[in-house]
Design a protein around this motif. Sequence first.
Motif, PDB file in Angstrom:
ATOM      1  N   MET A 172      34.163 -10.689   1.238  1.00 37.13           N
ATOM      2  CA  MET A 172      33.306 -11.881   1.248  1.00 37.13           C
ATOM      3  C   MET A 172      33.001 -12.363  -0.162  1.00 37.13           C
ATOM      4  O   MET A 172      32.867 -13.539  -0.421  1.00 37.13           O
ATOM      5  N   LYS A 173      32.886 -11.416  -1.122  1.00 36.57           N
ATOM      6  CA  LYS A 173      32.628 -11.802  -2.513  1.00 36.57           C
ATOM      7  C   LYS A 173      33.770 -12.628  -3.065  1.00 36.57           C
ATOM      8  O   LYS A 173      33.572 -13.619  -3.754  1.00 36.57           O
ATOM      9  N   ARG A 174      35.033 -12.203  -2.706  1.00 35.55           N
ATOM     10  CA  ARG A 174      36.205 -12.954  -3.172  1.00 35.55           C
ATOM     11  C   ARG A 174      36.213 -14.348  -2.564  1.00 35.55           C
ATOM     12  O   ARG A 174      36.513 -15.331  -3.232  1.00 35.55           O
ATOM     13  N   ILE A 175      35.845 -14.451  -1.268  1.00 35.94           N
ATOM     14  CA  ILE A 175      35.813 -15.761  -0.609  1.00 35.94           C
ATOM     15  C   ILE A 175      34.773 -16.657  -1.261  1.00 35.94           C
ATOM     16  O   ILE A 175      34.994 -17.842  -1.489  1.00 35.94           O
ATOM     17  N   ALA A 176      33.599 -16.077  -1.584  1.00 34.12           N
ATOM     18  CA  ALA A 176      32.551 -16.878  -2.243  1.00 34.12           C
ATOM     19  C   ALA A 176      33.030 -17.406  -3.581  1.00 34.12           C
ATOM     20  O   ALA A 176      32.759 -18.542  -3.959  1.00 34.12           O
ATOM     21  N   THR A 177      33.775 -16.563  -4.325  1.00 35.27           N
ATOM     22  CA  THR A 177      34.307 -16.995  -5.620  1.00 35.27           C
ATOM     23  C   THR A 177      35.308 -18.124  -5.441  1.00 35.27           C
ATOM     24  O   THR A 177      35.305 -19.109  -6.183  1.00 35.27           O
ATOM     25  N   MET A 178      36.199 -17.975  -4.418  1.00 36.13           N
ATOM     26  CA  MET A 178      37.179 -19.025  -4.140  1.00 36.13           C
ATOM     27  C   MET A 178      36.485 -20.324  -3.760  1.00 36.13           C
ATOM     28  O   MET A 178      36.899 -21.412  -4.154  1.00 36.13           O
ATOM     29  N   LYS A 179      35.377 -20.203  -3.024  1.00 41.81           N
ATOM     30  CA  LYS A 179      34.620 -21.395  -2.625  1.00 41.81           C
ATOM     31  C   LYS A 179      34.050 -22.115  -3.840  1.00 41.81           C
ATOM     32  O   LYS A 179      34.100 -23.336  -3.939  1.00 41.81           O
ATOM     33  N   LYS A 180      33.521 -21.351  -4.788  1.00 41.68           N
ATOM     34  CA  LYS A 180      32.968 -21.947  -6.009  1.00 41.68           C
ATOM     35  C   LYS A 180      34.038 -22.700  -6.781  1.00 41.68           C
ATOM     36  O   LYS A 180      33.836 -23.809  -7.259  1.00 41.68           O
ATOM     37  N   ILE A 181      35.231 -22.078  -6.880  1.00 42.12           N
ATOM     38  CA  ILE A 181      36.338 -22.736  -7.579  1.00 42.12           C
ATOM     39  C   ILE A 181      36.725 -24.016  -6.860  1.00 42.12           C
ATOM     40  O   ILE A 181      36.993 -25.056  -7.479  1.00 42.12           O
ATOM     41  N   LEU A 182      36.754 -23.955  -5.505  1.00 42.18           N
ATOM     42  CA  LEU A 182      37.108 -25.143  -4.732  1.00 42.18           C
ATOM     43  C   LEU A 182      36.127 -26.274  -4.977  1.00 42.18           C
ATOM     44  O   LEU A 182      36.517 -27.427  -5.177  1.00 42.18           O
ATOM     45  N   LEU A 183      34.811 -25.956  -4.981  1.00 44.11           N
ATOM     46  CA  LEU A 183      33.804 -26.996  -5.186  1.00 44.11           C
ATOM     47  C   LEU A 183      33.955 -27.657  -6.542  1.00 44.11           C
ATOM     48  O   LEU A 183      33.821 -28.873  -6.679  1.00 44.11           O
ATOM     49  N   ILE A 184      34.253 -26.869  -7.576  1.00 45.25           N
ATOM     50  CA  ILE A 184      34.447 -27.435  -8.910  1.00 45.25           C
ATOM     51  C   ILE A 184      35.655 -28.350  -8.925  1.00 45.25           C
ATOM     52  O   ILE A 184      35.630 -29.461  -9.449  1.00 45.25           O
ATOM     53  N   ALA A 185      36.741 -27.881  -8.313  1.00 44.14           N
ATOM     54  CA  ALA A 185      37.965 -28.675  -8.304  1.00 44.14           C
ATOM     55  C   ALA A 185      37.794 -29.964  -7.527  1.00 44.14           C
ATOM     56  O   ALA A 185      38.356 -31.006  -7.870  1.00 44.14           O
ATOM     57  N   LEU A 186      36.972 -29.921  -6.468  1.00 42.39           N
ATOM     58  CA  LEU A 186      36.791 -31.111  -5.641  1.00 42.39           C
ATOM     59  C   LEU A 186      36.029 -32.219  -6.342  1.00 42.39           C
ATOM     60  O   LEU A 186      36.125 -33.377  -5.974  1.00 42.39           O
ATOM     61  N   MET A 226      38.477 -22.386   6.864  1.00 46.37           N
ATOM     62  CA  MET A 226      37.246 -22.756   7.562  1.00 46.37           C
ATOM     63  C   MET A 226      36.012 -22.253   6.816  1.00 46.37           C
ATOM     64  O   MET A 226      35.033 -22.982   6.655  1.00 46.37           O
ATOM     65  N   VAL A 227      36.082 -20.978   6.372  1.00 49.15           N
ATOM     66  CA  VAL A 227      34.934 -20.382   5.682  1.00 49.15           C
ATOM     67  C   VAL A 227      34.583 -21.156   4.424  1.00 49.15           C
ATOM     68  O   VAL A 227      33.398 -21.326   4.079  1.00 49.15           O
ATOM     69  N   GLN A 228      35.594 -21.663   3.716  1.00 48.14           N
ATOM     70  CA  GLN A 228      35.351 -22.377   2.467  1.00 48.14           C
ATOM     71  C   GLN A 228      34.510 -23.637   2.655  1.00 48.14           C
ATOM     72  O   GLN A 228      33.885 -24.117   1.723  1.00 48.14           O
ATOM     73  N   THR A 229      34.485 -24.174   3.858  1.00 51.62           N
ATOM     74  CA  THR A 229      33.754 -25.435   4.082  1.00 51.62           C
ATOM     75  C   THR A 229      32.289 -25.210   4.419  1.00 51.62           C
ATOM     76  O   THR A 229      31.543 -26.168   4.582  1.00 51.62           O
ATOM     77  N   ASN A 230      31.875 -23.948   4.532  1.00 53.23           N
ATOM     78  CA  ASN A 230      30.491 -23.656   4.876  1.00 53.23           C
ATOM     79  C   ASN A 230      29.551 -24.226   3.817  1.00 53.23           C
ATOM     80  O   ASN A 230      29.534 -23.781   2.674  1.00 53.23           O
ATOM     81  N   GLY A 231      28.767 -25.228   4.178  1.00 57.12           N
ATOM     82  CA  GLY A 231      27.843 -25.868   3.239  1.00 57.12           C
ATOM     83  C   GLY A 231      28.475 -26.942   2.380  1.00 57.12           C
ATOM     84  O   GLY A 231      27.788 -27.595   1.586  1.00 57.12           O
TER      85      GLY A 231
END
Length: 308
Positions: free
Chosen positions: A1-15, A59-64
């Motif tokens: 889950m920590k890795r997914i959270a990190t990937m999510k942060k990177i995605l938000l920055i890139a978006l 799907m998880v990356q879109t949470n929030g």
Amino acid sequence: MKRIATMKKILLIALTVLVSASFGTVSAKEKKNKKQKAVAVQPVELKSDVDSVAYAIGMVQTNGLKNYLVSQLKVDTAYMADFIEGLKEGTADKIDAKKNAFYAGIQIGQQVANQMVKGINQQLFGADTTQAVSLDKLMAGFVTALVGEKGLMTMEEAQGNAHRLTQQIKERATDKLYGANREAGRKFLAENKLKEGVIVTPSGLQYKVLKQGEGAVPQRTDKVKVHYEGRLVDGTVFDASSKHGSEPISFRADQVIKGWTEALTMMPVGSKWQLFIPYELAYGERNSGMIKPFSALIFDVELVDIEK
């Protein structure tokens, strides 16, 4: 889950870049007539566990994410189809050089408009200001220098002017807001120095001995223990050691305002003095909560001990 959270942060920055490019200013007519366009969801078949984990992570990356887009990036949900279109284009194998430059320009432009200009206005006019520099003039200088054209001043002149004029404008704005406070302090000190028992030092510090101790006198680097109460010239108490407990407060004599350091290095332990400090020896032009710029201050200070 920590890795997914990190990937999510990177995605938000890139978006951020893609969202900025996909959503412009909407006219009043467009806002009135806009209708949310349906987003076509592409059918997908999961043929392996690798496919399944990719889909699940997606799907998880879109949470929030939608809340982030709306609250932080100011995306209008009526244009989610346009966002998805930009999202897909941004995740394509290649973005040509022209679009890459365009997206970068939008990202930097939003930083200039939403962060840089806000910071400049606060620096020049204060935190609660309604005054603002001209975005058009700022962008004119920005673009001229960026493309290497000859401007109205050289880069060296611009650097000098930016520093010099910033100081002048800050001083003007501060004087307009707090000039009366400075004059009130000066008037108080001018009258106070004539009172019986008040001593004035060459620096402008005024003090009155309420009780003279017989102990050692601190050096600048000594750690001292004191009881104190601080007031504005109108009598408002803004701080006191009693607000922090019954024990005296400890600190080094040279780690406080100049007026305190000067007084402490003249006071024998056991003394209690009343200090009258001009703003130049206190917090100067800084805004420190209840202590406004140019504030003269009054302190009752009892030197309890020197820590060894």
